[in-house]
Design a protein around this motif. Sequence first.
Motif, short mmCIF file in Angstrom:
data_model
loop_
_atom_site.label_atom_id
_atom_site.label_comp_id
_atom_site.label_asym_id
_atom_site.label_seq_id
_atom_site.Cartn_x
_atom_site.Cartn_y
_atom_site.Cartn_z
N THR A 13 -1.34 -5.00 -12.34
CA THR A 13 -0.70 -4.33 -11.34
C THR A 13 0.51 -5.12 -10.68
OG1 THR A 13 -1.47 -3.14 -11.11
CG2 THR A 13 -0.22 -2.67 -9.41
N LEU A 14 1.76 -4.81 -10.27
CA LEU A 14 3.00 -6.07 -9.74
C LEU A 14 3.18 -4.87 -8.64
CD1 LEU A 14 4.66 -7.45 -13.26
CD2 LEU A 14 3.04 -8.67 -11.73
N THR A 57 1.94 -0.71 -12.59
CA THR A 57 0.70 -1.56 -13.78
C THR A 57 0.81 -1.15 -15.41
OG1 THR A 57 -0.27 -0.59 -11.89
CG2 THR A 57 -1.87 -1.00 -13.97
N GLY A 58 0.04 -2.14 -16.02
CA GLY A 58 0.28 -1.91 -17.35
C GLY A 58 -0.60 -3.29 -17.92
N THR A 59 -0.38 -2.74 -19.21
CA THR A 59 -0.62 -4.43 -20.38
C THR A 59 0.31 -5.16 -20.76
OG1 THR A 59 -2.44 -2.26 -20.97
CG2 THR A 59 -1.87 -4.29 -22.24
N VAL A 93 0.74 -1.70 -0.51
CA VAL A 93 -0.02 0.20 0.11
C VAL A 93 0.60 1.17 -0.43
CG1 VAL A 93 -1.48 1.21 1.08
CG2 VAL A 93 -1.67 -0.85 0.86
N SER A 94 2.00 1.54 0.60
CA SER A 94 2.87 2.59 1.00
C SER A 94 3.74 2.69 -0.61
CB SER A 94 4.06 2.00 2.06
OG SER A 94 4.33 1.37 1.79
N LEU A 95 3.85 1.64 -1.41
CA LEU A 95 4.49 2.21 -2.32
C LEU A 95 3.93 3.04 -3.87
CD1 LEU A 95 5.43 -2.20 -3.62
CD2 LEU A 95 6.31 -0.06 -1.40
N GLU A 96 5.04 3.54 -4.36
CA GLU A 96 5.68 4.71 -5.37
C GLU A 96 4.33 3.31 -6.65
OE1 GLU A 96 6.68 8.96 -7.06
OE2 GLU A 96 7.94 7.26 -5.62
N SER A 97 3.33 3.94 -6.65
CA SER A 97 2.74 3.60 -8.28
C SER A 97 3.29 4.45 -9.85
CB SER A 97 1.45 3.98 -8.46
OG SER A 97 1.46 3.20 -6.88
N PHE A 98 3.80 3.66 -10.37
CA PHE A 98 4.14 3.51 -11.46
C PHE A 98 2.82 3.20 -12.83
CE2 PHE A 98 7.51 4.69 -8.50
CZ PHE A 98 7.70 6.22 -8.87
N THR A 158 16.50 -0.75 -21.64
CA THR A 158 15.48 -1.07 -20.96
C THR A 158 15.23 -1.50 -19.95
OG1 THR A 158 15.18 -2.44 -23.23
CG2 THR A 158 14.41 -3.67 -21.68
N PRO A 159 14.02 -0.96 -18.60
CA PRO A 159 13.93 -1.36 -17.58
C PRO A 159 13.94 -2.40 -17.22
CG PRO A 159 12.64 0.14 -18.80
CD PRO A 159 12.71 -0.10 -19.86
N MET A 160 14.36 -2.84 -16.72
CA MET A 160 14.60 -4.42 -15.98
C MET A 160 13.77 -3.55 -14.66
SD MET A 160 15.70 -5.78 -18.65
CE MET A 160 15.62 -7.21 -18.46
N SER A 161 13.21 -4.92 -13.99
CA SER A 161 12.61 -4.69 -12.39
C SER A 161 12.99 -6.41 -12.39
CB SER A 161 11.30 -4.54 -12.28
OG SER A 161 11.09 -3.23 -12.52
N ASN A 162 12.73 -6.84 -10.62
CA ASN A 162 12.69 -8.39 -10.12
C ASN A 162 12.08 -8.19 -9.34
OD1 ASN A 162 14.46 -7.54 -8.63
ND2 ASN A 162 16.03 -8.65 -9.04
N GLU A 163 12.07 -9.87 -8.43
CA GLU A 163 11.02 -9.97 -7.51
C GLU A 163 9.19 -9.28 -7.52
OE1 GLU A 163 11.52 -12.11 -4.76
OE2 GLU A 163 13.51 -12.84 -6.50
N CYS A 164 9.30 -9.39 -9.06
CA CYS A 164 7.57 -9.15 -8.90
C CYS A 164 6.50 -9.61 -8.17
CB CYS A 164 7.42 -9.07 -10.85
SG CYS A 164 8.64 -7.73 -11.45
N THR A 165 6.00 -9.59 -7.58
CA THR A 165 4.65 -9.76 -7.06
C THR A 165 3.39 -9.48 -7.59
OG1 THR A 165 4.50 -9.23 -5.43
CG2 THR A 165 5.95 -10.75 -5.31
N PHE A 166 2.14 -10.54 -7.80
CA PHE A 166 0.72 -9.49 -8.32
C PHE A 166 0.67 -9.07 -6.79
CE2 PHE A 166 2.15 -13.03 -11.52
CZ PHE A 166 1.65 -12.65 -12.40
N ILE A 167 -0.21 -8.57 -7.56
CA ILE A 167 -0.83 -7.68 -6.98
C ILE A 167 -2.56 -7.30 -7.01
CG2 ILE A 167 -1.59 -5.41 -5.44
CD1 ILE A 167 1.29 -4.00 -6.16
#
Length: 175
Positions: free
Chosen positions: A154-155, A104-106, A71-76, A166-175
């Motif tokens: 949304t992750l 969040t995205g498609t 809940v406290s995370l910034e959203s993009f 190319t932006p890379m992210s890891n340890e993503c969890t579904f919200i």
Amino acid sequence: MPSCHHVTSSTRSRKEPCQQKKTLGIALAVGLAYIVIKGVANDTSQPKLSASNDFYVDEMAQRQREAERVVSLESFTAADLAEAYSRNTYAADMTFKGKPFKVTGTVASINTDFRSKPYITMKGGVNQFMEPQFALATSNEKFAATLKPGDKITLACTGRGDVAKTPMSNECTFI
């Protein structure tokens, strides 16, 4: 005097008292066993722990902590990440790299890396070859099989920087 174990035909009159002693001995042993077992079962000096209940309580507490954190995370949006890395990689790293955020995205595609671990790309990149990539946390990998291009998701992720912008992210969890 012969013992109960050595009863002979000449001492048949003693057989009945021996039989009674055996019966009494068995009854006492059974009674004592019952008392011991019942006493252990009713021992309230130690709290009873249920492994399944403890697991459930721990799991619920962990989910609660994760929900509070997310809940406290910034959203993009995925496009926000792509644009930030396209403009200025250094500034984007200061915002995203090593930091948790929501995105969040498609879904553009669902792929696997060289270790056969799933990752998702989302629409919004500068071009179709530079769309942001999101590697899933091990606990969420199974959900990749349910996705299809075009799904809105949304992750919660941790930024990993970029590879050739190319932006890379890891340890993503579904919200």
